[in-house]
Design a protein around this motif. Structure first.
Motif, short mmCIF file in Angstrom:
data_model
loop_
_atom_site.label_atom_id
_atom_site.label_comp_id
_atom_site.label_asym_id
_atom_site.label_seq_id
_atom_site.Cartn_x
_atom_site.Cartn_y
_atom_site.Cartn_z
N PHE A 47 0.83 -1.21 0.00
CA PHE A 47 0.00 0.00 0.00
C PHE A 47 0.87 1.26 0.00
O PHE A 47 0.57 2.23 -0.70
N ALA A 48 1.93 1.25 0.80
CA ALA A 48 2.79 2.43 0.88
C ALA A 48 3.44 2.73 -0.48
O ALA A 48 3.43 3.88 -0.93
N LEU A 49 3.97 1.71 -1.12
CA LEU A 49 4.60 1.93 -2.43
C LEU A 49 3.59 2.41 -3.46
O LEU A 49 3.87 3.32 -4.25
N TYR A 50 2.40 1.83 -3.45
CA TYR A 50 1.37 2.24 -4.41
C TYR A 50 0.97 3.70 -4.18
O TYR A 50 0.92 4.49 -5.13
N LEU A 51 0.70 4.06 -2.94
CA LEU A 51 0.25 5.43 -2.66
C LEU A 51 1.36 6.45 -2.91
O LEU A 51 1.12 7.51 -3.50
N VAL A 52 2.57 6.14 -2.49
CA VAL A 52 3.67 7.10 -2.65
C VAL A 52 4.02 7.29 -4.13
O VAL A 52 4.17 8.42 -4.59
N PHE A 53 4.14 6.21 -4.87
CA PHE A 53 4.50 6.35 -6.28
C PHE A 53 3.36 6.95 -7.10
O PHE A 53 3.59 7.69 -8.06
N SER A 54 2.11 6.65 -6.73
CA SER A 54 0.98 7.29 -7.41
C SER A 54 0.98 8.79 -7.13
O SER A 54 0.76 9.61 -8.04
N GLY A 55 1.23 9.16 -5.88
CA GLY A 55 1.30 10.58 -5.52
C GLY A 55 2.45 11.28 -6.22
O GLY A 55 2.30 12.41 -6.70
#
Length: 193
Positions: A47-55
């Motif tokens: 979740f962290a990688l998805y949210l951070v890279f999407s942001g």
């Protein structure tokens, strides 16, 4: 730097960050399919990688010249919601709390993208993508909230968001490749090919 005004100039500037966000979403979505029994740590990291890279991809998109200034505020809020959700989630230990936190981030981000779409879809063609990415993000967040509150395990929670991410990834991949194709076609015709 002169203002970017033609559709072709806009396409040449926005296709890369759109494709980056598409790849991020697809990689995350596919990882949720191929990891059969993720634990809480895997859930947090994914979740962290998805949210951070999407942001990060969203902020890169916002830095581009043709993106209307007024559109940058709601999309900045979307990226900020994803980043803040990541920070809060890292301090949590239960799957339910992690799921609810990510759900809030996705709902806030999806709502912000829908606002950007509603206000700018007529004058800025790439803003039309925000209807679909916003709606899918919002619905993924709502589904995740329901699942997390009902005690769904990490695999189920990741699956809900991963399904939405695959949809977002495919939509943005089509959009980004369409913009890229316009640019390549124009360059080819300018060379007489």
């Amino acid at each position: 730097m002169p203002a970017v005004t033609t559709p072709l100039e806009i396409s040449s500037v926005v296709f890369k960050p759109i494709l980056v966000r598409a790849v991020v979403a697809l990689v995350f979505g596919l990882s949720t399919v191929f990891v059969p029994n993720p634990g809480v740590t895997w859930m947090k990291v994914a979740f962290a990688l998805y949210l951070v890279f999407s942001g990060s991809a969203m902020w890169e998109y916002l830095r581009r010249e043709p993106v209307p200034v007024a559109m940058r505020s709601p999309l900045s809020l979307a990226a900020a919601a994803w980043m803040l959700g990541t920070i809060v989630m890292l301090f949590l230990g239960s799957p339910s709390a992690i799921g609810v936190t990510v759900a809030v981030a996705l709902v806030a981000g999806g709502a912000a993208e829908l606002v950007a779409w509603a206000r700018h879809r007529r004058e800025f063609i790439p803003a039309r993508d925000q209807l679909w990415t916003g709606a899918v993000g919002l619905l993924s967040g709502l589904g995740l909230a329901v699942g997390a509150l009902q005690g769904l395990n990490p695999h189920g929670q990741l699956g809900i968001v991963g399904g939405g991410a695959i949809i977002i990834g495919v939509l943005l991949l089509i959009s980004g490749l369409g913009f890229h194709h316009e640019v390549r076609r124009d360059r080819g015709s300018a060379r007489g090919l």
